[in-house]
Design an enzyme around this catalytic site. Structure first.
Site, short mmCIF file in Angstrom:
data_model
loop_
_atom_site.label_atom_id
_atom_site.label_comp_id
_atom_site.label_asym_id
_atom_site.label_seq_id
_atom_site.Cartn_x
_atom_site.Cartn_y
_atom_site.Cartn_z
N HIS A 17 0.60 -4.63 -1.79
CA HIS A 17 1.57 -4.44 -0.68
C HIS A 17 2.59 -5.58 -0.72
CE1 HIS A 17 2.51 -3.53 3.77
NE2 HIS A 17 3.35 -4.47 3.39
N HIS A 19 7.20 -6.57 -0.40
CA HIS A 19 8.61 -6.18 -0.20
C HIS A 19 9.45 -6.92 -1.23
CE1 HIS A 19 7.66 -4.45 3.80
NE2 HIS A 19 6.69 -5.35 3.73
N LYS A 103 4.32 5.60 2.99
CA LYS A 103 4.14 4.57 4.02
C LYS A 103 4.51 5.09 5.39
CE LYS A 103 3.64 0.45 5.82
NZ LYS A 103 4.03 -0.90 5.43
N HIS A 140 1.38 0.93 8.62
CA HIS A 140 1.67 -0.24 9.45
C HIS A 140 1.02 0.03 10.80
CE1 HIS A 140 4.10 -3.81 10.72
NE2 HIS A 140 3.70 -3.32 11.88
N HIS A 178 -2.15 -5.08 5.99
CA HIS A 178 -2.08 -6.42 6.58
C HIS A 178 -2.83 -6.52 7.91
CE1 HIS A 178 1.25 -4.33 8.48
NE2 HIS A 178 2.07 -4.51 7.46
N ASP A 251 2.00 -8.73 1.41
CA ASP A 251 3.07 -8.48 2.38
C ASP A 251 4.19 -9.50 2.22
OD1 ASP A 251 4.39 -6.99 4.30
OD2 ASP A 251 3.51 -8.06 5.97
O1 DOR Z 1 6.62 -9.44 8.77
C1 DOR Z 1 6.92 -8.38 8.28
N1 DOR Z 1 7.98 -8.26 7.46
N2 DOR Z 1 6.19 -7.30 8.57
C2 DOR Z 1 6.56 -6.08 8.18
O2 DOR Z 1 5.86 -5.15 8.51
C3 DOR Z 1 7.80 -5.87 7.42
C4 DOR Z 1 8.21 -7.06 6.73
C5 DOR Z 1 9.63 -7.03 6.22
O3 DOR Z 1 10.04 -6.03 5.65
O4 DOR Z 1 10.33 -8.03 6.39
ZN ZN Z 2 4.86 -5.12 4.65
#
Ligand code: DOR
Ligand code: ZN
Length: 349
Positions: A17, A19, A103, A140, A178, A251
């Site tokens: 997981h 980004h 997701k 989420h 998470h 995450d």
């Molecule tokens: O802290 C976070 N940042 N939680 C999330 O669910 C998304 C993520 C983000 O994309 O910045």
């Molecule tokens: Zn995330």
């Protein structure tokens, strides 16, 4: 007691997981992940979001182009579910190998989730199809209503949304992403083998004091927000328990420094640069070095039905100094553990 080893070699791990964003930021952050992990499940909350197989295929190409020459790294793509998601497109993307999972963001729960799902009932046809074809659902797990305290949003989501969903679709593979609470750990432990969870490094290292005591620290702010100490301890016990239901998902969520250090700072902690070192420190503190490989390299792949990776990575007990900031494309990003020294260092991939 045998002395603790000074090197640890494990099967090449996966980050289940994270980004990456897009554009210059994506190109700056991808190499940090590719140097440690063989594969990563890439979140689709771009702006605009990755809602279809075709958009995911294009995004996968751009990520592939950002992987340094000769580094074996495979991005595994997810589709962002909306109230209008077409089950046929999601199923075709899965069958064609473009999509690994989908997701579920409750609308308004976090960064770029405005187009998320307003009511799980509305996407039941998609979820039924996913259950039928064995396609995993990443969740989420937070409710969004203003009436629910932010520290309770995960626990309330379990009762209101997740438990009913799992009861209704008992074969759907669900990854509760998470997790941050003892309630979530307990729910996952008590559910069938089709329910698992990822755990981030920050939720193993920090409780909410790190964010709020002695001054507000925006670089410790992510969603779900870190909870009180009892929850952190429950997460550490789960991660190091050896249970195949818990696995590594950082995450990692890069936001530029100015977007974090603002009157309304973005949620997300950029932990990719020293992710393995960060997790390993926790496993060592818990006396569970022998369980690290399962958590980092085996449980997630098995849950997703992916082959285990070939090859290994080696970490040595050497100081790893984490820089105060990292080049992040258009602007710098402050990483998790900025300015600290970790006890282990990744030495070979
Ligand atoms: O802290 C976070 N940042 N939680 C999330 O669910 C998304 C993520 C983000 O994309 O910045
Ligand atoms: Zn995330």
């Amino acid at each position: 007691m045998a002395p603790a080893p000074d090197t640890l070699t494990i099967r090449r791990p996966d980050d289940l997981h994270l980004h990456f964003r897009d554009g210059a930021t994506m190109r700056a952050v991808v190499p940090w992940t590719a140097r440690q992990f063989a594969r990563a499940i890439v979140m689709p909350n771009l702006s605009p979001p990755v809602t279809t197989s075709a958009i995911a295929a294009g995004y996968r190409e751009r990520i592939g182009a950002a992987v340094p020459e000769g580094v074996p790294f495979e991005p595994l793509m997810t589709a962002y579910l909306t109230d209008d998601t077409d089950p046929d497109d999601i199923a075709a993307g899965f069958a064609g190998g473009v999509l690994t999972a989908a997701k579920l963001y409750p609308a308004g729960a976090t960064t770029n989730s405005a187009s998320g799902v307003t009511d799980i009932a509305r996407i039941m046809p998609v979820l039924e199809r996913m259950a039928a074809i064995g396609m995993p659902l990443c969740v989420h797990g937070e409710v969004t209503g203003a009436e629910v305290d932010i520290f309770d949003r995960e626990a309330v989501f379990i009762d209101r949304e997740l438990a009913p969903l799992v009861a209704r679709l008992p074969v759907l593979k669900v990854i509760f992403e998470h997790v941050t609470t003892a309630e979530a750990v307990q729910f996952v432990q008590g559910a069938g083998t089709n329910v698992a969870a990822t755990i981030t490094p920050q939720h193993l290292h920090i409780n909410r004091n790190a964010m709020l005591a002695g001054g507000i620290r925006p670089h410790m702010y992510c969603l779900p927000v870190a909870k009180r100490e009892t929850h952190r301890l429950a997460l550490r016990a789960a991660a190091t328990s050896g249970s195949p239901k818990f696995f590594l998902g950082t995450d990692s969520a890069p936001h530029h420094r100015h977007a974090k250090e603002a009157a309304c700072g973005c949620a997300g902690i950029f932990n990719a640069p020293f992710a393995l070192e960060s997790y390993l420190q926790v496993f060592e503190e818990e006396g569970a070095l022998d369980r690290f490989e399962g958590f980092a390299s085996e449980h997630g792949a098995r849950f997703y039905g992916l082959p285990l990776n070939e090859g290994v990575v080696t970490l040595e007990r050497l100081p790893a100094a984490v820089p105060a900031e990292i080049e992040g494309g258009e602007a710098s990003i402050v990483p998790f553990h900025a300015g600290d020294t970790l006890n282990w260092r990744l030495v070979s991939a």
